[in-house]
Write an enzyme that holds these catalytic residues in place. Structure first.
Site, PDB file in Angstrom:
ATOM      1  NE  ARG A  45       0.163   1.546   3.385  1.00  5.98           N
ATOM      2  CZ  ARG A  45       1.119   2.425   3.592  1.00  5.98           C
ATOM      3  NH1 ARG A  45       2.384   2.046   3.735  1.00  5.98           N
ATOM      4  NH2 ARG A  45       0.868   3.705   3.661  1.00  5.98           N
ATOM      5  N   GLY A  46       0.239   2.399  -0.147  1.00  3.53           N
ATOM      6  CA  GLY A  46       1.021   3.633  -0.282  1.00  3.53           C
ATOM      7  C   GLY A  46       1.156   3.937  -1.772  1.00  3.53           C
ATOM      8  CB  ALA A  47       0.612   7.098  -3.637  1.00  2.00           C
ATOM      9  NE  ARG A  88      -6.144   0.934  -1.879  1.00  4.26           N
ATOM     10  CZ  ARG A  88      -5.484   1.456  -0.842  1.00  4.26           C
ATOM     11  NH1 ARG A  88      -4.192   1.221  -0.691  1.00  4.26           N
ATOM     12  NH2 ARG A  88      -6.100   2.217   0.043  1.00  4.26           N
ATOM     13  CG  ASP A 238      -2.857   8.366  -1.381  1.00  2.00           C
ATOM     14  OD1 ASP A 238      -2.829   8.863  -0.246  1.00  2.00           O
ATOM     15  OD2 ASP A 238      -2.444   7.217  -1.641  1.00  2.00           O
ATOM     16  CG  ASN A 248      -2.005  11.708   2.666  1.00  2.00           C
ATOM     17  OD1 ASN A 248      -1.461  10.829   1.998  1.00  2.00           O
ATOM     18  ND2 ASN A 248      -1.685  11.915   3.923  1.00  2.00           N
TER      19      ASN A 248
HETATM   20  O1  MRU Z   1      -4.489   3.326   2.062  1.00  2.00           O
HETATM   21  P1  MRU Z   1      -3.012   3.499   1.970  1.00  2.00           P
HETATM   22  O2  MRU Z   1      -2.269   2.932   3.146  1.00  2.00           O
HETATM   23  O3  MRU Z   1      -2.467   3.023   0.642  1.00  2.00           O
HETATM   24  O4  MRU Z   1      -2.817   5.075   2.013  1.00  2.00           O
HETATM   25  C1  MRU Z   1      -1.538   5.597   1.956  1.00  2.00           C
HETATM   26  C2  MRU Z   1      -1.496   7.044   2.179  1.00  2.00           C
HETATM   27  O5  MRU Z   1      -2.490   7.711   2.295  1.00  2.00           O
HETATM   28  C3  MRU Z   1      -0.145   7.674   2.141  1.00  2.00           C
HETATM   29  O6  MRU Z   1      -0.086   8.765   3.000  1.00  2.00           O
HETATM   30  C4  MRU Z   1       0.096   8.147   0.708  1.00  2.00           C
HETATM   31  O7  MRU Z   1       0.045   7.073  -0.184  1.00  2.00           O
HETATM   32  C5  MRU Z   1       1.344   8.908   0.558  1.00  2.00           C
HETATM   33  S1  MRU Z   1       2.832   7.967   0.701  1.00  2.00           S
HETATM   34  C6  MRU Z   1       3.176   7.425  -0.876  1.00  2.00           C
END
Ligand code: MRU
Length: 353
Positions: A45-47, A88, A238, A248
């Site tokens: 996970r994470g963008a 997603r 994101d 975000n």
């Molecule tokens: O749902 P997630 O855990 O994928 O969400 C991640 C976030 O909101 C992060 O803050 C965001 O992706 C920035 S970090 C690359």
């Protein structure tokens, strides 16, 4: 370095983020459909991490294709990309990653490149994007370090670190870069309900690096800001619209308002790939709704009465007016964001010409 994901001869290997911090285990995705499941289930996970995972998923699908003609392969590639893109909706990096490999495929197919050469080229691009992510995060970290207090406590929300990327991170990359340059920084990590990315992931990776970290409940920031215990806030993103509005993790918007009220700078750190110039403002960003069970249960234990109704938007949008600066690998953007973003986009086009 924390190995969030890795391309292996037999597939893509992912650190299982659903099991952290208690277990460090890996999930091997041996085909593109498994990569999609890993993204949808938030094993990765994470963008930035899902952007590169999407690219690797497309490359894996193309590499494993049994198509004998380009027209057969092109139909398969469309299907692979659509399948990965359906996982997603909010982080634009996912679509950026998928499209980059898809675009390379299309240009090679248009010139009738032999299939084995196409397979090698798309895998090479996905691997290049992995390295690029680390380089971009280090570069944006170097830009952002100067904005961090020489000494003090920085609040972050969610996890925008090595685990959300390919090994260094955006918001946490800036904190890492500042510390590498001699700043004395402590981190407050919002726990980040309901998925607990702050409590589970940010705390885990910062402690691994020996960075002093304290976990807060999501409702403690106002109190600590009022007491003068927070010198800056930094979060990832994101998707950043053309006017600077930033999607975000849910809860970020509230933190930004609190920071404004207390005169604390609120920074967003993200690679340029997170900017979505085709989206004019934040109201147009699709917000993912996730399974109510993420809220009703903690560690498998039910917390809410049977049948109660639940809201679970995974992201919110922070209006640009609450953002002090957006830190990218190309440099630092400031208000008016509509103008600074357009100017930075133009600079890149001119430099490439
Ligand atoms: O749902 P997630 O855990 O994928 O969400 C991640 C976030 O909101 C992060 O803050 C965001 O992706 C920035 S970090 C690359």
């Amino acid at each position: 370095m924390i190995p969030t994901l890795e391309w292996l001869p037999e597939g893509v290997n992912f650190l299982d983020q659903t099991k952290l911090p208690l277990e460090e285990t890996y999930v091997l995705a041996t085909d593109y459909k498994q990569v999609a499941t890993v993204i949808r289930d938030m094993i990765v996970r994470g963008a930035m991490a899902i952007g590169v995972s999407g690219a690797m998923g497309v490359a894996l699908g193309i590499q494993q294709s049994k198509a004998e003609t380009l027209s057969e392969l092109s139909a398969e590639v469309d299907e692979i990309c659509a399948h990965l893109a359906s996982t997603r909706p909010t982080a634009v990096n996912l679509f950026w990653g998928i499209d980059r490999v898809h675009d390379l495929y299309n240009s090679l197919a248009a010139t009738k490149t032999p299939i084995p050469e196409i397979k090698a080229a798309v895998v090479a691009l996905a691997l290049e994007m992995y390295d690029e992510d680390i380089a971009n995060c280090r570069q944006l970290g170097a830009h952002g370090a100067e904005l961090m207090p020489q000494q003090g406590t920085v609040l972050t929300h969610c996890n925008a670190g090595a685990l959300a990327a390919c090994g260094y991170g955006s918001a946490l990359g800036v904190i890492r870069a500042a510390i590498e340059r001699g700043h004395k920084i402590d981190v407050f990590a919002d726990e980040t309900r309901p998925y607990l990315q702050g409590a589970r992931l940010t705390a885990w990776e910062l402690m691994k690096d020996g960075i002093p970290t304290t976990v807060l409940c999501d409702n403690m920031a106002a109190h600590l800001m009022k007491k003068g215990r927070i010198q800056a806030v930094i979060v990832g993103a994101d998707r950043i619209a053309a006017n600077g509005d930033t999607a975000n993790k849910i809860g970020t918007y509230g933190v930004s308002i609190l920071a404004k009220e207390h005169g604390i700078p609120f920074y967003v750190a993200a690679p340029w790939a997170t900017l979505d110039l085709a989206t004019a403002h934040g109201d147009l960003i699709p917000i993912e709704q996730r399974n109510p069970r993420e809220l009703t249960h903690v560690n498998g234990k039910q917390m809410t009465p049977d049948g109660v109704s639940i809201e679970n938007p995974a992201f919110d949008v922070t209006p640009a007016k609450y953002i002090s600066a957006i830190i990218t690998e190309r440099g630092i953007l400031r208000a008016p964001f509509e103008e600074s973003i357009a100017a930075m986009a133009l600079d890149k086009v001119i430099a490439a010409a």
